[in-house]
Structure formats: C-alpha cells, structure tokens
Design a protein around this motif. Structure first.
Motif, PDB file in Angstrom:
ATOM      1  N   GLY A  91       2.159  -4.305 -13.871  1.00  0.00           N
ATOM      2  CA  GLY A  91       3.523  -3.795 -13.817  1.00  0.00           C
ATOM      3  C   GLY A  91       3.679  -2.612 -12.895  1.00  0.00           C
ATOM      4  N   ASP A  92       2.705  -2.404 -11.992  1.00  0.00           N
ATOM      5  CA  ASP A  92       2.771  -1.273 -11.073  1.00  0.00           C
ATOM      6  C   ASP A  92       3.816  -1.503  -9.985  1.00  0.00           C
ATOM      7  OD1 ASP A  92       0.790   0.282 -12.329  1.00  0.00           O
ATOM      8  OD2 ASP A  92      -0.804  -0.844 -11.315  1.00  0.00           O
ATOM      9  N   GLU A  93       4.257  -0.410  -9.378  1.00  0.00           N
ATOM     10  CA  GLU A  93       5.244  -0.480  -8.299  1.00  0.00           C
ATOM     11  C   GLU A  93       4.559  -0.759  -6.968  1.00  0.00           C
ATOM     12  OE1 GLU A  93       8.478   2.252  -5.817  1.00  0.00           O
ATOM     13  OE2 GLU A  93       7.189   3.192  -7.314  1.00  0.00           O
ATOM     14  N   LEU A  94       5.082  -1.711  -6.216  1.00  0.00           N
ATOM     15  CA  LEU A  94       4.618  -1.937  -4.850  1.00  0.00           C
ATOM     16  C   LEU A  94       5.480  -1.146  -3.881  1.00  0.00           C
ATOM     17  CD1 LEU A  94       3.843  -5.771  -4.590  1.00  0.00           C
ATOM     18  CD2 LEU A  94       2.270  -3.873  -5.039  1.00  0.00           C
ATOM     19  N   ILE A  95       4.838  -0.469  -2.940  1.00  0.00           N
ATOM     20  CA  ILE A  95       5.503   0.365  -1.942  1.00  0.00           C
ATOM     21  C   ILE A  95       5.086  -0.132  -0.565  1.00  0.00           C
ATOM     22  CG2 ILE A  95       5.749   2.723  -1.051  1.00  0.00           C
ATOM     23  CD1 ILE A  95       4.830   3.628  -3.937  1.00  0.00           C
ATOM     24  N   GLY A  96       6.051  -0.299   0.328  1.00  0.00           N
ATOM     25  CA  GLY A  96       5.737  -0.770   1.670  1.00  0.00           C
ATOM     26  C   GLY A  96       4.867   0.224   2.422  1.00  0.00           C
ATOM     27  N   HIS A  97       3.830  -0.304   3.085  1.00  0.00           N
ATOM     28  CA  HIS A  97       2.904   0.558   3.838  1.00  0.00           C
ATOM     29  C   HIS A  97       2.466  -0.133   5.134  1.00  0.00           C
ATOM     30  CE1 HIS A  97       0.288   3.858   4.536  1.00  0.00           C
ATOM     31  NE2 HIS A  97      -0.829   3.331   4.077  1.00  0.00           N
ATOM     32  N   GLN A 138       8.529  -8.891  -6.036  1.00  0.00           N
ATOM     33  CA  GLN A 138       9.272  -7.637  -5.973  1.00  0.00           C
ATOM     34  C   GLN A 138       9.346  -7.140  -4.535  1.00  0.00           C
ATOM     35  OE1 GLN A 138       7.151  -3.857  -7.219  1.00  0.00           O
ATOM     36  NE2 GLN A 138       5.909  -5.265  -8.451  1.00  0.00           N
ATOM     37  N   ALA A 139      10.555  -6.824  -4.110  1.00  0.00           N
ATOM     38  CA  ALA A 139      10.743  -6.236  -2.785  1.00  0.00           C
ATOM     39  C   ALA A 139      10.657  -4.725  -2.930  1.00  0.00           C
ATOM     40  CB  ALA A 139      12.097  -6.633  -2.216  1.00  0.00           C
ATOM     41  N   PRO A 140       9.864  -4.060  -2.121  1.00  0.00           N
ATOM     42  CA  PRO A 140       9.694  -2.619  -2.280  1.00  0.00           C
ATOM     43  C   PRO A 140      10.974  -1.844  -1.979  1.00  0.00           C
ATOM     44  CG  PRO A 140       8.703  -3.344  -0.230  1.00  0.00           C
ATOM     45  CD  PRO A 140       9.099  -4.587  -0.972  1.00  0.00           C
ATOM     46  N   THR A 141      11.194  -0.787  -2.737  1.00  0.00           N
ATOM     47  CA  THR A 141      12.299   0.130  -2.461  1.00  0.00           C
ATOM     48  C   THR A 141      11.818   1.386  -1.740  1.00  0.00           C
ATOM     49  OG1 THR A 141      12.082   1.192  -4.629  1.00  0.00           O
ATOM     50  CG2 THR A 141      13.605  -0.666  -4.461  1.00  0.00           C
ATOM     51  N   GLY A 142      10.494   1.580  -1.679  1.00  0.00           N
ATOM     52  CA  GLY A 142       9.928   2.758  -1.032  1.00  0.00           C
ATOM     53  C   GLY A 142       9.022   2.393   0.122  1.00  0.00           C
ATOM     54  N   TRP A 143       8.760   3.381   0.967  1.00  0.00           N
ATOM     55  CA  TRP A 143       7.986   3.156   2.192  1.00  0.00           C
ATOM     56  C   TRP A 143       7.136   4.371   2.529  1.00  0.00           C
ATOM     57  CZ3 TRP A 143       7.100  -0.965   5.274  1.00  0.00           C
ATOM     58  CH2 TRP A 143       6.551  -0.733   6.546  1.00  0.00           C
ATOM     59  N   LEU A 144       5.906   4.109   2.978  1.00  0.00           N
ATOM     60  CA  LEU A 144       5.053   5.106   3.626  1.00  0.00           C
ATOM     61  C   LEU A 144       4.545   4.487   4.911  1.00  0.00           C
ATOM     62  CD1 LEU A 144       3.548   7.937   3.338  1.00  0.00           C
ATOM     63  CD2 LEU A 144       1.567   6.562   2.660  1.00  0.00           C
ATOM     64  N   SER A 145       4.867   5.089   6.040  1.00  0.00           N
ATOM     65  CA  SER A 145       4.437   4.530   7.325  1.00  0.00           C
ATOM     66  C   SER A 145       2.924   4.610   7.481  1.00  0.00           C
ATOM     67  CB  SER A 145       5.078   5.307   8.476  1.00  0.00           C
ATOM     68  OG  SER A 145       6.476   5.186   8.475  1.00  0.00           O
ATOM     69  N   PRO A 146       2.293   3.578   8.060  1.00  0.00           N
ATOM     70  CA  PRO A 146       0.889   3.716   8.424  1.00  0.00           C
ATOM     71  C   PRO A 146       0.684   4.972   9.284  1.00  0.00           C
ATOM     72  CG  PRO A 146       1.602   1.451   8.693  1.00  0.00           C
ATOM     73  CD  PRO A 146       2.841   2.261   8.411  1.00  0.00           C
ATOM     74  N   TRP A 147      -0.267   5.798   8.863  1.00  0.00           N
ATOM     75  CA  TRP A 147      -0.550   7.051   9.547  1.00  0.00           C
ATOM     76  C   TRP A 147       0.645   8.025   9.514  1.00  0.00           C
ATOM     77  CZ3 TRP A 147      -5.492   8.000  10.520  1.00  0.00           C
ATOM     78  CH2 TRP A 147      -6.353   6.907  10.601  1.00  0.00           C
ATOM     79  N   ILE A 150      10.984  11.307  -1.288  1.00  0.00           N
ATOM     80  CA  ILE A 150      10.226  11.669  -2.483  1.00  0.00           C
ATOM     81  C   ILE A 150       8.959  12.391  -2.022  1.00  0.00           C
ATOM     82  CG2 ILE A 150       9.098  10.821  -4.574  1.00  0.00           C
ATOM     83  CD1 ILE A 150      12.153  10.398  -4.502  1.00  0.00           C
ATOM     84  N   PRO A 151       8.651  13.557  -2.584  1.00  0.00           N
ATOM     85  CA  PRO A 151       7.495  14.323  -2.098  1.00  0.00           C
ATOM     86  C   PRO A 151       6.195  13.520  -2.134  1.00  0.00           C
ATOM     87  CG  PRO A 151       8.833  15.686  -3.551  1.00  0.00           C
ATOM     88  CD  PRO A 151       9.390  14.292  -3.637  1.00  0.00           C
ATOM     89  N   TYR A 152       5.509  13.513  -1.001  1.00  0.00           N
ATOM     90  CA  TYR A 152       4.206  12.867  -0.876  1.00  0.00           C
ATOM     91  C   TYR A 152       3.227  13.920  -0.364  1.00  0.00           C
ATOM     92  CZ  TYR A 152       0.617   9.473   0.517  1.00  0.00           C
ATOM     93  OH  TYR A 152      -0.560   8.764   0.655  1.00  0.00           O
ATOM     94  N   PRO A 153       2.056  14.047  -0.984  1.00  0.00           N
ATOM     95  CA  PRO A 153       1.185  15.190  -0.678  1.00  0.00           C
ATOM     96  C   PRO A 153       0.309  14.991   0.557  1.00  0.00           C
ATOM     97  CG  PRO A 153       0.179  13.860  -2.377  1.00  0.00           C
ATOM     98  CD  PRO A 153       1.508  13.210  -2.067  1.00  0.00           C
TER      99      PRO A 153
END
Length: 313
Positions: free
Chosen positions: A126-132, A165-174, A216-219
C-alpha cells in the motif's frame, strides 16, 4: 569640459547591483511568519521515508560511484548499484515491515522491465509510488520541453498500467530541472514536486497556467547520497544524523508544523552494516510515533492534507 581623473575607477553599469534574477515560483516568507496549523491528531511533525529504487543503463550514462571512474563498461560501480535492487531493497523492505512504516517509493519506470517484482512488493504494502524518471542514468534538465513532457506523461501512464496508481508526486533524476519543469508537472497531472529543498514546510509554487504546484520538503542533508557518497560519512554517523535531526525538529514542531523527509537508496543503506545503524535510527522514530508525538506518513498524504487547509489558500 569636465574630464574624469586618469586614476579614477572605471564606471560600473548600474544593473550590476540591481535585484538578482528570481524564479518567480514563490516569494520569501520567514519560517516564523507562517499560518499556524497542525497535522492529523494534533501532531506537529510529519515524517516520511523517500525510498529511491533506481535502474541504470549498463555501459553508459550517469550513476553514483563507489570507486574511481572507470572506462565503460564500469562494472565495479554498475554492480554496486545493482546490489540495491537484488539485495538491499528487500532487506530494507523487511525492516519497514517490522516497524510498520509506510514508504514513499521514488521509482524509475525502467524497473518494470528489469525487476517488476520489486515495485510490486511495495505496491502490495500500500505504499505510495512517486515518479522518478525512466532511468537515473540521465538528467531531466537537458531535455527540451516536448521531450520533458513526454517523460512526465510516460511515467504516470506506465505506473498506472503496471501498478494501478498514477503518481501525484515527482522527483527528477539527479534533481535536474528545466525552467519549465514545475509548469510541465502540473500540466501532466502531478500535484507536488520533491525537487526543492528550500524549506521545512510545504510551499505553493506558481505555474504558468495560474494553478499551484505543491513543493513538499525533500532533504539534501538527511539523505544518504550527499552524506555517505559525497561526504564519506560512516553509516553509524548517518544514523545519528537522522536521530538528531528528528529530535530537534520534534522539539521545534511544538510551535509550528514541520516536515522531515529521510532520503534513502538501497545500494547504500541496504548494505548490512549500514542497515544495522538505519534500524537503530528508524526504531527511535517509530517509538516517537507510538507515543503519538508525530505523524509518520508519505509525501502524497502530506500534499493532500495541506491542499485541503483553508488557512493555506
């Protein structure tokens, strides 16, 4: 006629001291001047795990390195990273299960071709998938607008097709962006980005169509790549960094809501001796959760929560 002395300093163009170029996505606002709200159940601190599972092209492209850069095929560094998919991620998953921790999974879609069972294991929890991105062997910011839009749309479509599930969040590669990335994210159906590390609270970002994209803050400090790879921090010290950051933010959050992300990569923290120390750090945080001190959640849940707050609109 007045003549300038020969020893006078050369004139400086006035624009050299004008205000610097800005991104225009959000204005400055000090952390002590924000609207007050609390997280679910009155918590002051929201904590999430950003677990990066990635795939890299063999013999080409970018990738974190354990040893010196070698001519391609760089077997040493490629195989070290692949350990994360074959072993490290599964050991981390066991740890997350043992502590009952939800995960925000930042996944390359190339994993659907390489090891789809790994993504499926997190989806089953049930984890969230995030686009990466499709692969972490390439930087997103080098793409033109059409190619970047195609990448964002591809990742949403493939995750929907294969994982439901289509992701609602994104973290760009690098964490590589173009000037249009926030606009393209919103236009492609994403609700938030993790690319920016400028704050301890979610921030509304302006886009060209007038709608807001959440940041959303990402460290970049509580993150094993810059700490362990770049700064060569030992596993026990990285674990203590997580604990210290959590304890301090928990104290600060008594006055205002805060977000703490923990960014992990299984080829690093999935190594047995580092996993032992990560276990200690996550057990410490889980104890805080069990006492009701904080909200252990996912980035998507944080986004959904702040998006519904009238005080932030």
């Amino acid at each position: 006629m007045h003549s300038e002395p020969q020893n006078a300093a050369p004139s400086i163009h006035r624009t050299a001291f004008d205000a610097l170029p800005v991104h225009g996505r959000f204005g400055y606002c000090a952390i002590i001047q924000r609207p007050h709200y609390r997280w679910p159940h009155g918590a002051g601190l929201a904590v999430y795990l950003g677990f990066n599972i990635e795939h890299f092209a063999f013999g080409q492209g970018l990738g974190a390195r354990l040893g010196p850069v070698c001519p391609e095929p760089d077997v040493l560094n490629y195989a070290w990273r692949e350990y994360g998919n074959r072993v490290g991620a599964w050991r981390c998953l066991e740890l997350f299960d043992s502590l009952g921790l939800p995960v925000g999974v930042l996944a390359n879609t190339a994993l659907y071709d390489h090891c789809p069972e790994l993504i499926a294991a997190f989806v089953a929890r049930g984890d969230e998938l995030i686009g990466h991105g499709h692969s972490n062997a390439h930087q997103q910011g080098t793409l033109d607008e059409a190619a970047e839009r195609a990448l964002l749309q591809h990742c949403r479509s493939r995750m929907q097709t294969h994982s439901g599930q289509a992701p609602t969040g994104w973290l760009s590669p690098w964490i590589s962006e173009s000037f249009a990335t926030p606009d393209l994210l919103l236009e492609s159906g994403y609700r938030y980005t993790l690319n920016w590390c400028h704050d301890d609270q979610p921030t509304r970002m302006k886009t060209r169509n007038g709608q807001a994209l959440w940041s959303i803050p990402y460290p970049q400090e509580v993150n094993d790549i810059p700490m362990i790879v770049a700064r060569q921090m030992d596993g026990k010290d990285f674990a203590q960094l997580i604990i210290d950051n959590f304890d301090e933010m928990l104290e600060q959050s008594r006055k205002q809501p805060l977000v703490m992300g923990i960014a992990l990569h299984p080829y690093l923290v999935g190594q047995p001796y580092r996993l032992r120390h990560l276990r200690r750090a996550l057990q410490h945080i889980a104890q805080g959760r069990d006492k009701g001190d904080m909200w252990f959640t996912t980035p998507g849940a944080i986004c959904a929560y702040v998006d519904g707050l009238e005080s932030l609109k």
